[in-house]
Design a protein around this motif. Structure first.
Motif, PDB file in Angstrom:
ATOM      1  N   SER A   1       0.813  -1.232   0.073  1.00  0.00           N
ATOM      2  CA  SER A   1       0.056  -0.056   0.082  1.00  0.00           C
ATOM      3  C   SER A   1       0.950   1.121   0.233  1.00  0.00           C
ATOM      4  O   SER A   1       2.061   1.024   0.149  1.00  0.00           O
ATOM      5  CB  SER A   1      -0.711  -0.083   1.148  1.00  0.00           C
ATOM      6  OG  SER A   1      -1.945  -0.844   1.170  1.00  0.00           O
ATOM      7  N   ALA A   2       0.240   2.429  -0.155  1.00  0.00           N
ATOM      8  CA  ALA A   2       0.937   3.566   0.113  1.00  0.00           C
ATOM      9  C   ALA A   2       1.193   3.700   1.474  1.00  0.00           C
ATOM     10  O   ALA A   2       0.614   3.060   2.550  1.00  0.00           O
ATOM     11  CB  ALA A   2       0.050   4.810  -0.294  1.00  0.00           C
TER      12      ALA A   2
ATOM     13  N   THR B   1      -2.495   8.630   0.603  1.00  0.00           N
ATOM     14  CA  THR B   1      -3.589   8.352  -0.290  1.00  0.00           C
ATOM     15  C   THR B   1      -4.583   9.412  -0.067  1.00  0.00           C
ATOM     16  O   THR B   1      -5.025  10.326  -0.722  1.00  0.00           O
ATOM     17  CB  THR B   1      -4.204   6.937  -0.312  1.00  0.00           C
ATOM     18  OG1 THR B   1      -3.238   6.168  -0.544  1.00  0.00           O
ATOM     19  CG2 THR B   1      -5.280   6.826  -1.625  1.00  0.00           C
TER      20      THR B   1
ATOM     21  N   GLU C   1       1.235   4.567  -3.774  1.00  0.00           N
ATOM     22  CA  GLU C   1       1.849   2.913  -4.042  1.00  0.00           C
ATOM     23  C   GLU C   1       3.085   2.910  -4.764  1.00  0.00           C
ATOM     24  O   GLU C   1       3.823   2.178  -4.553  1.00  0.00           O
ATOM     25  CB  GLU C   1       0.888   2.123  -4.650  1.00  0.00           C
ATOM     26  CG  GLU C   1      -0.104   1.663  -3.520  1.00  0.00           C
ATOM     27  CD  GLU C   1      -1.330   2.737  -3.061  1.00  0.00           C
ATOM     28  OE1 GLU C   1      -1.262   3.744  -3.467  1.00  0.00           O
ATOM     29  OE2 GLU C   1      -2.233   2.136  -1.985  1.00  0.00           O
TER      30      GLU C   1
ATOM     31  N   TYR D   1      -3.699  -1.589  -5.134  1.00  0.00           N
ATOM     32  CA  TYR D   1      -4.819  -0.278  -5.253  1.00  0.00           C
ATOM     33  C   TYR D   1      -4.764   0.025  -6.867  1.00  0.00           C
ATOM     34  O   TYR D   1      -5.736   0.560  -7.090  1.00  0.00           O
ATOM     35  CB  TYR D   1      -4.215   0.774  -4.550  1.00  0.00           C
ATOM     36  CG  TYR D   1      -5.021   2.022  -4.435  1.00  0.00           C
ATOM     37  CD1 TYR D   1      -6.668   2.102  -4.352  1.00  0.00           C
ATOM     38  CD2 TYR D   1      -4.554   3.426  -4.556  1.00  0.00           C
ATOM     39  CE1 TYR D   1      -7.134   3.181  -4.361  1.00  0.00           C
ATOM     40  CE2 TYR D   1      -5.548   4.493  -4.653  1.00  0.00           C
ATOM     41  CZ  TYR D   1      -6.636   4.613  -4.382  1.00  0.00           C
ATOM     42  OH  TYR D   1      -7.302   5.488  -4.334  1.00  0.00           O
TER      43      TYR D   1
ATOM     44  N   ARG E   1     -10.797   2.902  -2.632  1.00  0.00           N
ATOM     45  CA  ARG E   1     -10.271   2.982  -1.503  1.00  0.00           C
ATOM     46  C   ARG E   1      -9.990   1.498  -0.679  1.00  0.00           C
ATOM     47  O   ARG E   1     -10.916   0.700  -0.560  1.00  0.00           O
ATOM     48  CB  ARG E   1     -10.756   3.788  -0.527  1.00  0.00           C
ATOM     49  CG  ARG E   1     -10.711   5.108  -0.976  1.00  0.00           C
ATOM     50  CD  ARG E   1      -9.533   5.750  -1.284  1.00  0.00           C
ATOM     51  NE  ARG E   1      -8.690   5.866  -0.319  1.00  0.00           N
ATOM     52  CZ  ARG E   1      -8.360   6.735   0.575  1.00  0.00           C
ATOM     53  NH1 ARG E   1      -9.142   7.806   0.378  1.00  0.00           N
ATOM     54  NH2 ARG E   1      -7.317   6.642   1.540  1.00  0.00           N
ATOM     55  N   GLY E   2      -8.816   1.426  -0.067  1.00  0.00           N
ATOM     56  CA  GLY E   2      -8.539   0.076   0.493  1.00  0.00           C
ATOM     57  C   GLY E   2      -8.194  -1.040  -0.203  1.00  0.00           C
ATOM     58  O   GLY E   2      -8.589  -2.204  -0.070  1.00  0.00           O
ATOM     59  N   GLY E   3      -7.970  -0.650  -1.653  1.00  0.00           N
ATOM     60  CA  GLY E   3      -8.251  -1.748  -2.645  1.00  0.00           C
ATOM     61  C   GLY E   3      -6.704  -2.668  -2.559  1.00  0.00           C
ATOM     62  O   GLY E   3      -6.739  -3.555  -3.404  1.00  0.00           O
ATOM     63  N   SER E   4      -5.864  -2.345  -1.911  1.00  0.00           N
ATOM     64  CA  SER E   4      -4.549  -3.118  -1.716  1.00  0.00           C
ATOM     65  C   SER E   4      -4.861  -4.767  -1.450  1.00  0.00           C
ATOM     66  O   SER E   4      -4.397  -5.527  -1.995  1.00  0.00           O
ATOM     67  CB  SER E   4      -3.529  -2.559  -1.040  1.00  0.00           C
ATOM     68  OG  SER E   4      -3.134  -1.316  -1.445  1.00  0.00           O
ATOM     69  N   ASP E   5      -5.862  -4.906  -0.701  1.00  0.00           N
ATOM     70  CA  ASP E   5      -6.052  -6.137  -0.512  1.00  0.00           C
ATOM     71  C   ASP E   5      -6.766  -6.845  -1.549  1.00  0.00           C
ATOM     72  O   ASP E   5      -6.382  -8.035  -1.723  1.00  0.00           O
ATOM     73  CB  ASP E   5      -7.392  -6.232   1.021  1.00  0.00           C
ATOM     74  CG  ASP E   5      -6.699  -5.735   2.152  1.00  0.00           C
ATOM     75  OD1 ASP E   5      -5.508  -5.877   2.288  1.00  0.00           O
ATOM     76  OD2 ASP E   5      -7.495  -5.604   3.066  1.00  0.00           O
TER      77      ASP E   5
HETATM   78  N1  ASP Z   1      -3.558   3.252  -0.390  1.00  0.00           N
HETATM   79  C1  ASP Z   1      -5.134   2.966  -0.692  1.00  0.00           C
HETATM   80  C2  ASP Z   1      -5.998   3.710   0.253  1.00  0.00           C
HETATM   81  O1  ASP Z   1      -5.596   4.129   1.200  1.00  0.00           O
HETATM   82  C3  ASP Z   1      -5.167   1.542  -0.947  1.00  0.00           C
HETATM   83  C4  ASP Z   1      -5.054   0.602   0.394  1.00  0.00           C
HETATM   84  O2  ASP Z   1      -4.290   1.169   1.515  1.00  0.00           O
HETATM   85  O3  ASP Z   1      -5.373  -0.445   0.376  1.00  0.00           O
HETATM   86  O4  ASP Z   1      -7.286   3.484  -0.262  1.00  0.00           O
END
Ligand code: ASP
Ligand code: MG
Length: 463
Positions: free
Chosen positions: A41-42, A47, A128, A194, A208-212
């Motif tokens: 992730s970042a 982000t 990222e 992401y 958002r949160g797409g790294s998973d």
């Molecule tokens: N950096 C992106 C976010 O904050 C993706 C992630 O962290 O999963 O949404």
């Protein structure tokens, strides 16, 4: 191996990651397995800053935008200075190129004054790129042989900017051709979570949160034997330890349970992560990069035998109940359709719903368009709004076959004089959700934890 924002937030955090990857790469080699793929992730908070940067630039706030960009820059430069021992020139040049591109974007946004989803993705995806370039360098410096792969060369998506979906056949082919050979040769492949790109090379993000989600996509495309989600919690807990200090870690749980929990605000896994991993039966481990010796939580398709009823209690505050009453509903069809259309028109998700012949209660978490929604609903029903609501959700595979659970829940809450405002059971039958006043949430969660967990805490599924 996916590392979340807090796992790469600063030099110290990245040092932990290097050690974790080194260990895994070494043991993979000893087992005769392929090297791990790493997704990052970042850095935590970046982000958000990038999105803010894009927004204020489009509003013409040039000097504010410059300040935000400066903060983003210096955050990463500080990490490089603290973490990288070798010659930092090549890395700093790579980063500078990205910063220059960003600053050009800001100028363009300032001129056009309009932020499209496509432009937003181009800006938001930089976090990222920064973190992965630094981490790749740190890994190589630590003699963990690593190649940096631009996710946009592999994770090809449709063009729904901001919520792009992978084009599976192409991603699979790319993973097999561009990533797997490195892994088989014992080289770690490091890429970004992401982000992805369209067929024509335009940068996209998965949401958002797409790294998973990225980790699950790559895991599935590579046929990985396991996916590790490294974060800053010890795994999935029986409930929020800030509310209930007795909360315990679950050593194992099912995907179904994890999905229900994720939808209910347990911030451990992005719900979409579940899909690609479950489909291919890939076990997912949730682990803490700051305490890597703890074995985390294994999430799998296999159902474990467990004498208790529920595995976890999640809750989220800031919810709103919308109560609708109308005699139009009596013996009529299509009423629920009309109601849900109003919410759909305002892109507002409905979380819980319960109905009777003449009334519907539902909950939403996003009240941005509530006034307009209410105005429209008033043409078909009497509308009543209750704010400051918390939803509590209990999850467990065993709820399906357990008689008397509801009675135990309600009597535990009645003893605390907590008024339950709404109840709903999901079709999966493994969750029961209910709404209470926000001020009662903590007491409710505590009472339920006491009622349902105290007698089974010696079970082997708890740490
Ligand atoms: N950096 C992106 C976010 O904050 C993706 C992630 O962290 O999963 O949404
Ligand atoms: Mg994150």
């Amino acid at each position: 191996m996916k590392f979340g924002g807090t796992s790469v937030e600063d030099a110290a955090a990245m040092r932990n990651v290097v050690e974790i990857v080194r260990k895994e790469a070494t043991s993979a080699r000893q087992r005769g397995d392929a090297a791990p793929m790493v997704i990052t992730s970042a850095c935590a908070g970046i982000t958000n800053k990038l999105i803010m940067l894009a927004e204020i630039a489009a509003q013409g706030k040039r000097s504010e935008a410059k300040d935000v960009l400066k903060a983003i820059k210096s955050h990463h430069q500080k990490i490089v200075a603290e973490l990288i021992q070798s010659d930092t020139k090549p890395l700093n040049e790579q980063l500078s190129e990205l910063f220059d591109d960003l600053s050009n974007f800001i100028k363009a946004l300032d001129v056009f004054g309009e932020l499209t989803p496509r432009l937003l993705d181009s800006v938001a995806s930089n976090g990222e790129l920064f973190s992965s370039l630094i981490l790749a360098r740190a890994l190589n410096d630590a003699e963990v042989r690593t190649v940096w792969v631009d996710a946009r060369e592999a994770l090809i998506t449709d063009d729904s900017f901001g919520k792009a979906q992978p084009l599976w056949d192409i991603v699979e082919k790319n993973a097999q051709e561009k990533i797997l050979p490195h892994l088989h040769a014992g080289t770690v492949v490091l890429s970004q979570g992401y982000l992805g790109a369209t067929m024509s090379g335009k940068t996209t993000t998965l949401g958002r949160g797409g790294s998973d989600y990225s980790a699950a996509i790559f895991g599935a495309a590579l046929g990985a034997s396991a996916i590790q989600i490294w974060t800053d919690v010890d795994g999935v807990l029986t409930t929020d330890p800030r509310l209930v200090p007795e909360a315990r870690r679950l050593k194992v749980m099912t995907f179904r349970e994890a999905a229900e929990l994720a939808y209910f605000g347990a911030k451990v896994l992005h719900p979409s992560t579940i899909r690609p991993a479950v489909k291919q039966n890939i076990p997912v481990y949730v682990l803490n990069s700051k305490r890597p010796h703890i074995e985390g939580t294994l999430i799998t398709n296999a159902v474990q035998s467990f004498e208790g009823m529920m595995k976890s209690i999640a809750h989220k505050k800031g919810q709103v109940i919308v109560n609708l009453t109308s005699t139009q509903m009596l013996d009529a069809y299509g009423f629920l359709y009309k109601v849900s259309k109003v919410f759909a028109d305002y892109q507002t998700p409905i979380d819980m719903i319960s109905t009777s012949e003449v009334s519907i209660s539902l909950t939403i978490g996003d009240a941005t368009h509530l006034d307009k929604i209410v105005a429209e609903l008033e043409s078909i029903a009497e509308v009543e709004i209750e704010r400051n609501i918390a939803i509590v959700c209990v999850v467990g595979d065993n709820l399906r076959a357990a008689p008397g659970v509801a009675a135990r829940i309600f009597s535990a809450l009645a003893q605390q004089r907590i008024n339950i405002k709404m109840i709903s059971q999901g079709a999966s039958e493994i969750n029961i959700g209910f709404a209470v006043d926000e001020k009662d949430a903590q007491t409710a969660v505590k009472a339920l934890h006491q009622e349902f967990f105290s007698e089974v805490l010696s079970s082997t599924i708890f740490a």
